[in-house]
Motif scaffolding. Structure first.
Motif, PDB file in Angstrom:
ATOM      1  N   LEU A  32      -0.612   0.614  15.674  1.00  0.00           N
ATOM      2  CA  LEU A  32      -1.111   1.035  14.369  1.00  0.00           C
ATOM      3  C   LEU A  32      -1.648  -0.194  13.653  1.00  0.00           C
ATOM      4  CD1 LEU A  32       1.871   3.253  13.150  1.00  0.00           C
ATOM      5  CD2 LEU A  32      -0.303   4.065  14.043  1.00  0.00           C
ATOM      6  N   SER A  33      -2.649   0.011  12.832  1.00  0.00           N
ATOM      7  CA  SER A  33      -3.156  -1.110  12.044  1.00  0.00           C
ATOM      8  C   SER A  33      -2.120  -1.476  10.987  1.00  0.00           C
ATOM      9  CB  SER A  33      -4.472  -0.728  11.364  1.00  0.00           C
ATOM     10  OG  SER A  33      -4.238   0.193  10.315  1.00  0.00           O
ATOM     11  N   SER A  34      -2.188  -2.689  10.482  1.00  0.00           N
ATOM     12  CA  SER A  34      -1.232  -3.120   9.457  1.00  0.00           C
ATOM     13  C   SER A  34      -1.397  -2.286   8.200  1.00  0.00           C
ATOM     14  CB  SER A  34      -1.387  -4.610   9.162  1.00  0.00           C
ATOM     15  OG  SER A  34      -2.694  -4.882   8.708  1.00  0.00           O
ATOM     16  N   ASN A  35      -2.621  -1.860   7.887  1.00  0.00           N
ATOM     17  CA  ASN A  35      -2.839  -1.024   6.713  1.00  0.00           C
ATOM     18  C   ASN A  35      -2.185   0.347   6.883  1.00  0.00           C
ATOM     19  OD1 ASN A  35      -4.094  -0.593   4.074  1.00  0.00           O
ATOM     20  ND2 ASN A  35      -5.260   0.978   5.159  1.00  0.00           N
ATOM     21  N   CYS A  37       0.418   1.050   8.756  1.00  0.00           N
ATOM     22  CA  CYS A  37       1.867   0.823   8.646  1.00  0.00           C
ATOM     23  C   CYS A  37       2.283   0.694   7.187  1.00  0.00           C
ATOM     24  CB  CYS A  37       2.272  -0.434   9.405  1.00  0.00           C
ATOM     25  SG  CYS A  37       2.212  -0.239  11.186  1.00  0.00           S
ATOM     26  N   LYS A  38       1.482  -0.010   6.405  1.00  0.00           N
ATOM     27  CA  LYS A  38       1.782  -0.198   4.981  1.00  0.00           C
ATOM     28  C   LYS A  38       1.793   1.143   4.248  1.00  0.00           C
ATOM     29  CE  LYS A  38       0.042  -2.402   0.838  1.00  0.00           C
ATOM     30  NZ  LYS A  38      -1.123  -2.992   0.217  1.00  0.00           N
ATOM     31  N   VAL A  39       0.801   1.985   4.505  1.00  0.00           N
ATOM     32  CA  VAL A  39       0.710   3.288   3.852  1.00  0.00           C
ATOM     33  C   VAL A  39       1.901   4.173   4.234  1.00  0.00           C
ATOM     34  CG1 VAL A  39      -0.635   5.435   3.747  1.00  0.00           C
ATOM     35  CG2 VAL A  39      -1.787   3.227   3.593  1.00  0.00           C
ATOM     36  N   ILE A  40       2.258   4.191   5.503  1.00  0.00           N
ATOM     37  CA  ILE A  40       3.404   4.991   5.967  1.00  0.00           C
ATOM     38  C   ILE A  40       4.690   4.491   5.311  1.00  0.00           C
ATOM     39  CG2 ILE A  40       4.851   5.550   7.963  1.00  0.00           C
ATOM     40  CD1 ILE A  40       2.231   5.541   9.630  1.00  0.00           C
ATOM     41  N   LYS A  41       4.885   3.181   5.314  1.00  0.00           N
ATOM     42  CA  LYS A  41       6.092   2.594   4.739  1.00  0.00           C
ATOM     43  C   LYS A  41       6.198   2.912   3.250  1.00  0.00           C
ATOM     44  CE  LYS A  41       8.626  -1.762   4.680  1.00  0.00           C
ATOM     45  NZ  LYS A  41       8.606  -3.180   5.027  1.00  0.00           N
ATOM     46  N   GLU A  46       8.666   5.944  -1.137  1.00  0.00           N
ATOM     47  CA  GLU A  46       8.437   6.809  -2.299  1.00  0.00           C
ATOM     48  C   GLU A  46       9.287   8.079  -2.228  1.00  0.00           C
ATOM     49  OE1 GLU A  46       6.740   7.349  -5.998  1.00  0.00           O
ATOM     50  OE2 GLU A  46       6.639   5.591  -4.698  1.00  0.00           O
ATOM     51  N   THR A  47       9.516   8.577  -1.024  1.00  0.00           N
ATOM     52  CA  THR A  47      10.373   9.751  -0.834  1.00  0.00           C
ATOM     53  C   THR A  47      11.761   9.504  -1.403  1.00  0.00           C
ATOM     54  OG1 THR A  47       9.195  10.417   1.153  1.00  0.00           O
ATOM     55  CG2 THR A  47      11.434  11.237   0.917  1.00  0.00           C
ATOM     56  N   ILE A  48      12.257   8.293  -1.247  1.00  0.00           N
ATOM     57  CA  ILE A  48      13.590   7.944  -1.740  1.00  0.00           C
ATOM     58  C   ILE A  48      13.563   7.635  -3.240  1.00  0.00           C
ATOM     59  CG2 ILE A  48      15.501   6.281  -1.543  1.00  0.00           C
ATOM     60  CD1 ILE A  48      15.164   8.201   0.876  1.00  0.00           C
TER      61      ILE A  48
END
Length: 69
Positions: A32-35, A37-41, A46-48
């Protein structure tokens, strides 16, 4: 890489010495691109913080979560 999850990073003996360090194990590699990964993370965090996973929030630990399907 995707790591196998674990909740313990170290085992301490009765005398206060480190008996064992638990190292993360790689479950599998995902490209995955670093971007991406950043969006997923950010979404999982945010869910928490502001979503339906708010009960799982631990102040002293950065918790990420996924709810639903």
């Amino acid at each position: 890489p995707i790591h196998k999850y674990h909740l313990v990073k170290e085992i301490i003996s009765f005398d206060g010495e480190s008996a064992q360090q638990i190292k993360p194990e790689i479950y599998r590699q995902v490209k995955l691109s670093s971007n991406t990964c950043k969006v997923i993370k950010e979404g999982l965090r945010e869910t928490i913080l502001n979503g339906t996973g708010w009960r799982a929030n631990i102040q002293s630990l950065e918790v990420f979560g996924k709810t639903g399907t």
